[in-house]
Motif scaffolding. Structure first.
Motif, PDB file in Angstrom:
ATOM      1  N   LEU A 169     -16.015  10.560  13.398  1.00 26.49           N
ATOM      2  CA  LEU A 169     -15.009  10.529  14.460  1.00 26.49           C
ATOM      3  C   LEU A 169     -14.225  11.832  14.481  1.00 26.49           C
ATOM      4  CD1 LEU A 169     -13.747   6.875  13.909  1.00 26.49           C
ATOM      5  CD2 LEU A 169     -15.316   7.711  15.675  1.00 26.49           C
ATOM      6  N   PRO A 170     -13.631  12.157  15.625  1.00 26.21           N
ATOM      7  CA  PRO A 170     -12.874  13.414  15.723  1.00 26.21           C
ATOM      8  C   PRO A 170     -11.666  13.423  14.788  1.00 26.21           C
ATOM      9  CG  PRO A 170     -12.729  12.148  17.775  1.00 26.21           C
ATOM     10  CD  PRO A 170     -13.646  11.407  16.868  1.00 26.21           C
ATOM     11  N   ASP A 171     -11.205  14.619  14.464  1.00 28.19           N
ATOM     12  CA  ASP A 171     -10.071  14.807  13.564  1.00 28.19           C
ATOM     13  C   ASP A 171      -8.775  14.541  14.319  1.00 28.19           C
ATOM     14  OD1 ASP A 171      -8.379  15.431  11.522  1.00 28.19           O
ATOM     15  OD2 ASP A 171      -8.809  17.573  11.529  1.00 28.19           O
ATOM     16  N   VAL A 172      -8.363  13.280  14.328  1.00 27.78           N
ATOM     17  CA  VAL A 172      -7.122  12.886  14.981  1.00 27.78           C
ATOM     18  C   VAL A 172      -6.097  12.633  13.888  1.00 27.78           C
ATOM     19  CG1 VAL A 172      -6.027  11.129  16.432  1.00 27.78           C
ATOM     20  CG2 VAL A 172      -8.376  11.840  16.902  1.00 27.78           C
ATOM     21  N   PRO A 173      -4.973  13.350  13.920  1.00 30.06           N
ATOM     22  CA  PRO A 173      -3.956  13.146  12.892  1.00 30.06           C
ATOM     23  C   PRO A 173      -3.457  11.699  12.857  1.00 30.06           C
ATOM     24  CG  PRO A 173      -3.488  15.121  14.147  1.00 30.06           C
ATOM     25  CD  PRO A 173      -4.601  14.399  14.859  1.00 30.06           C
ATOM     26  N   TRP A 174      -3.122  11.233  11.654  1.00 28.68           N
ATOM     27  CA  TRP A 174      -2.681   9.861  11.452  1.00 28.68           C
ATOM     28  C   TRP A 174      -1.501   9.504  12.363  1.00 28.68           C
ATOM     29  CZ3 TRP A 174      -4.017   5.341   9.824  1.00 28.68           C
ATOM     30  CH2 TRP A 174      -3.038   4.377   9.541  1.00 28.68           C
ATOM     31  N   HIS A 175      -0.552  10.402  12.510  1.00 36.32           N
ATOM     32  CA  HIS A 175       0.611  10.068  13.332  1.00 36.32           C
ATOM     33  C   HIS A 175       0.265   9.921  14.806  1.00 36.32           C
ATOM     34  CE1 HIS A 175       3.322  10.264   9.959  1.00 36.32           C
ATOM     35  NE2 HIS A 175       4.235   9.777  10.759  1.00 36.32           N
ATOM     36  N   HIS A 176      -0.806  10.553  15.251  1.00 36.95           N
ATOM     37  CA  HIS A 176      -1.247  10.338  16.631  1.00 36.95           C
ATOM     38  C   HIS A 176      -1.779   8.918  16.795  1.00 36.95           C
ATOM     39  CE1 HIS A 176      -1.854  14.917  17.414  1.00 36.95           C
ATOM     40  NE2 HIS A 176      -0.591  14.565  17.395  1.00 36.95           N
ATOM     41  N   LEU A 235       0.834  -1.198   0.000  1.00 39.02           N
ATOM     42  CA  LEU A 235       0.000   0.000   0.000  1.00 39.02           C
ATOM     43  C   LEU A 235       0.870   1.250   0.000  1.00 39.02           C
ATOM     44  CD1 LEU A 235      -2.621  -1.105   2.665  1.00 39.02           C
ATOM     45  CD2 LEU A 235      -2.957  -0.968   0.197  1.00 39.02           C
ATOM     46  N   ASP A 236       0.415   2.268  -0.686  1.00 42.74           N
ATOM     47  CA  ASP A 236       1.071   3.564  -0.673  1.00 42.74           C
ATOM     48  C   ASP A 236       0.604   4.315   0.573  1.00 42.74           C
ATOM     49  OD1 ASP A 236       0.662   6.670  -1.533  1.00 42.74           O
ATOM     50  OD2 ASP A 236       2.500   5.801  -2.392  1.00 42.74           O
ATOM     51  N   ALA A 237       1.541   4.821   1.354  1.00 37.63           N
ATOM     52  CA  ALA A 237       1.212   5.485   2.621  1.00 37.63           C
ATOM     53  C   ALA A 237       0.231   6.635   2.442  1.00 37.63           C
ATOM     54  CB  ALA A 237       2.490   5.974   3.301  1.00 37.63           C
ATOM     55  N   ARG A 238       0.380   7.413   1.384  1.00 40.92           N
ATOM     56  CA  ARG A 238      -0.525   8.553   1.160  1.00 40.92           C
ATOM     57  C   ARG A 238      -1.958   8.083   0.964  1.00 40.92           C
ATOM     58  NH1 ARG A 238       3.336  10.719  -3.331  1.00 40.92           N
ATOM     59  NH2 ARG A 238       2.815   8.593  -3.825  1.00 40.92           N
ATOM     60  N   ASN A 239      -2.126   6.973   0.257  1.00 44.47           N
ATOM     61  CA  ASN A 239      -3.467   6.437   0.040  1.00 44.47           C
ATOM     62  C   ASN A 239      -4.078   5.916   1.338  1.00 44.47           C
ATOM     63  OD1 ASN A 239      -3.348   7.052  -2.670  1.00 44.47           O
ATOM     64  ND2 ASN A 239      -2.654   5.020  -3.256  1.00 44.47           N
ATOM     65  N   VAL A 240      -3.258   5.294   2.162  1.00 44.87           N
ATOM     66  CA  VAL A 240      -3.739   4.791   3.456  1.00 44.87           C
ATOM     67  C   VAL A 240      -4.231   5.953   4.312  1.00 44.87           C
ATOM     68  CG1 VAL A 240      -3.067   3.654   5.612  1.00 44.87           C
ATOM     69  CG2 VAL A 240      -2.285   2.727   3.421  1.00 44.87           C
ATOM     70  N   ILE A 241      -3.447   7.022   4.342  1.00 44.46           N
ATOM     71  CA  ILE A 241      -3.822   8.191   5.148  1.00 44.46           C
ATOM     72  C   ILE A 241      -5.094   8.828   4.606  1.00 44.46           C
ATOM     73  CG2 ILE A 241      -3.110  10.522   5.827  1.00 44.46           C
ATOM     74  CD1 ILE A 241      -0.203   9.349   5.908  1.00 44.46           C
ATOM     75  N   ARG A 242      -5.232   8.942   3.294  1.00 46.52           N
ATOM     76  CA  ARG A 242      -6.463   9.489   2.696  1.00 46.52           C
ATOM     77  C   ARG A 242      -7.669   8.630   3.069  1.00 46.52           C
ATOM     78  NH1 ARG A 242      -3.269  11.310  -1.676  1.00 46.52           N
ATOM     79  NH2 ARG A 242      -3.375   9.339  -2.754  1.00 46.52           N
ATOM     80  N   ARG A 243      -7.519   7.314   2.986  1.00 51.14           N
ATOM     81  CA  ARG A 243      -8.640   6.417   3.316  1.00 51.14           C
ATOM     82  C   ARG A 243      -8.976   6.490   4.803  1.00 51.14           C
ATOM     83  NH1 ARG A 243      -8.655   0.785   0.371  1.00 51.14           N
ATOM     84  NH2 ARG A 243     -10.751   0.898   1.209  1.00 51.14           N
ATOM     85  N   TYR A 244      -7.959   6.643   5.647  1.00 48.43           N
ATOM     86  CA  TYR A 244      -8.190   6.797   7.088  1.00 48.43           C
ATOM     87  C   TYR A 244      -9.055   8.027   7.341  1.00 48.43           C
ATOM     88  CZ  TYR A 244      -7.235   8.727  11.700  1.00 48.43           C
ATOM     89  OH  TYR A 244      -7.372   9.315  12.933  1.00 48.43           O
ATOM     90  N   HIS A 245      -8.681   9.164   6.751  1.00 50.11           N
ATOM     91  CA  HIS A 245      -9.434  10.399   6.977  1.00 50.11           C
ATOM     92  C   HIS A 245     -10.844  10.307   6.389  1.00 50.11           C
ATOM     93  CE1 HIS A 245      -6.558  12.783   9.132  1.00 50.11           C
ATOM     94  NE2 HIS A 245      -5.615  12.438   8.261  1.00 50.11           N
ATOM     95  N   ALA A 246     -10.993   9.666   5.246  1.00 47.48           N
ATOM     96  CA  ALA A 246     -12.328   9.497   4.649  1.00 47.48           C
ATOM     97  C   ALA A 246     -13.213   8.644   5.559  1.00 47.48           C
ATOM     98  CB  ALA A 246     -12.214   8.871   3.264  1.00 47.48           C
ATOM     99  N   ALA A 247     -12.663   7.556   6.077  1.00 47.53           N
ATOM    100  CA  ALA A 247     -13.435   6.675   6.971  1.00 47.53           C
ATOM    101  C   ALA A 247     -13.765   7.400   8.270  1.00 47.53           C
ATOM    102  CB  ALA A 247     -12.653   5.399   7.258  1.00 47.53           C
ATOM    103  N   ARG A 248     -12.802   8.144   8.800  1.00 46.89           N
ATOM    104  CA  ARG A 248     -13.017   8.895  10.044  1.00 46.89           C
ATOM    105  C   ARG A 248     -14.146   9.899   9.866  1.00 46.89           C
ATOM    106  NH1 ARG A 248     -12.081  13.514  11.070  1.00 46.89           N
ATOM    107  NH2 ARG A 248     -10.652  13.906   9.359  1.00 46.89           N
ATOM    108  N   GLU A 249     -14.132  10.622   8.754  1.00 43.19           N
ATOM    109  CA  GLU A 249     -15.186  11.604   8.488  1.00 43.19           C
ATOM    110  C   GLU A 249     -16.533  10.924   8.296  1.00 43.19           C
ATOM    111  OE1 GLU A 249     -14.062  14.171   5.265  1.00 43.19           O
ATOM    112  OE2 GLU A 249     -12.188  14.744   6.273  1.00 43.19           O
ATOM    113  N   ARG A 250     -16.547   9.822   7.536  1.00 38.06           N
ATOM    114  CA  ARG A 250     -17.790   9.089   7.280  1.00 38.06           C
ATOM    115  C   ARG A 250     -18.407   8.573   8.586  1.00 38.06           C
ATOM    116  NH1 ARG A 250     -15.691   5.523   4.274  1.00 38.06           N
ATOM    117  NH2 ARG A 250     -15.655   3.802   5.743  1.00 38.06           N
ATOM    118  N   LEU A 251     -17.565   8.182   9.538  1.00 35.64           N
ATOM    119  CA  LEU A 251     -18.047   7.656  10.813  1.00 35.64           C
ATOM    120  C   LEU A 251     -18.288   8.743  11.860  1.00 35.64           C
ATOM    121  CD1 LEU A 251     -15.689   4.563  10.964  1.00 35.64           C
ATOM    122  CD2 LEU A 251     -18.154   4.553  10.499  1.00 35.64           C
TER     123      LEU A 251
END
Length: 121
Positions: free
Chosen positions: A55-62, A37-53
């Protein structure tokens, strides 16, 4: 285990769908053609899923830092955590997560105490 079985099922379906384009590298989580997996794509999908659910805006590195700390506090080996994080050196992991050391040392002392107690019984 159920989530990993479901992931495996999805991956097998994807593998059948793309047939010869699949690159079998033994990855649990892979791209649509089996490559890492490309890290940028993983981070984009994380934020999309977080928003869809909602959930609070928690940075990926946290999230990454939380996972590493939780592994170490649960007694996972530093080398294993270093590999999970993709650090090139265990020293890098140790320098970032040195604050977890007291918890790790306490767990180590408790395991040694258990071994010593068992040995005298």
């Amino acid at each position: 285990m159920a989530a990993l079985r479901e992931q495996r099922r999805r991956q097998l379906e994807e593998r059948l769908r793309v047939a010869r384009r699949w690159h079998d590298r033994g990855l649990v989580f892979a791209s649509a053609v089996g490559t890492p997996l490309d890290a940028r794509n993983v981070i984009r999908r994380y934020h999309a899923a977080r928003e869809r659910l909602g959930l609070p805006d928690v940075p990926w590195h946290h999230v990454r830092h939380f996972a590493a700390t939780a592994y170490l506090e649960a007694g996972e080996d530093l080398f294993v955590v270093s590999r999970i994080l993709g650090h090139t050196s265990v020293a890098t992991t140790a320098s970032f997560y040195g604050h977890v050391q007291p918890v790790m040392l306490r767990g180590s002392a408790e395991r040694m105490d258990e071994l010593m107690t068992r040995g005298t019984g």
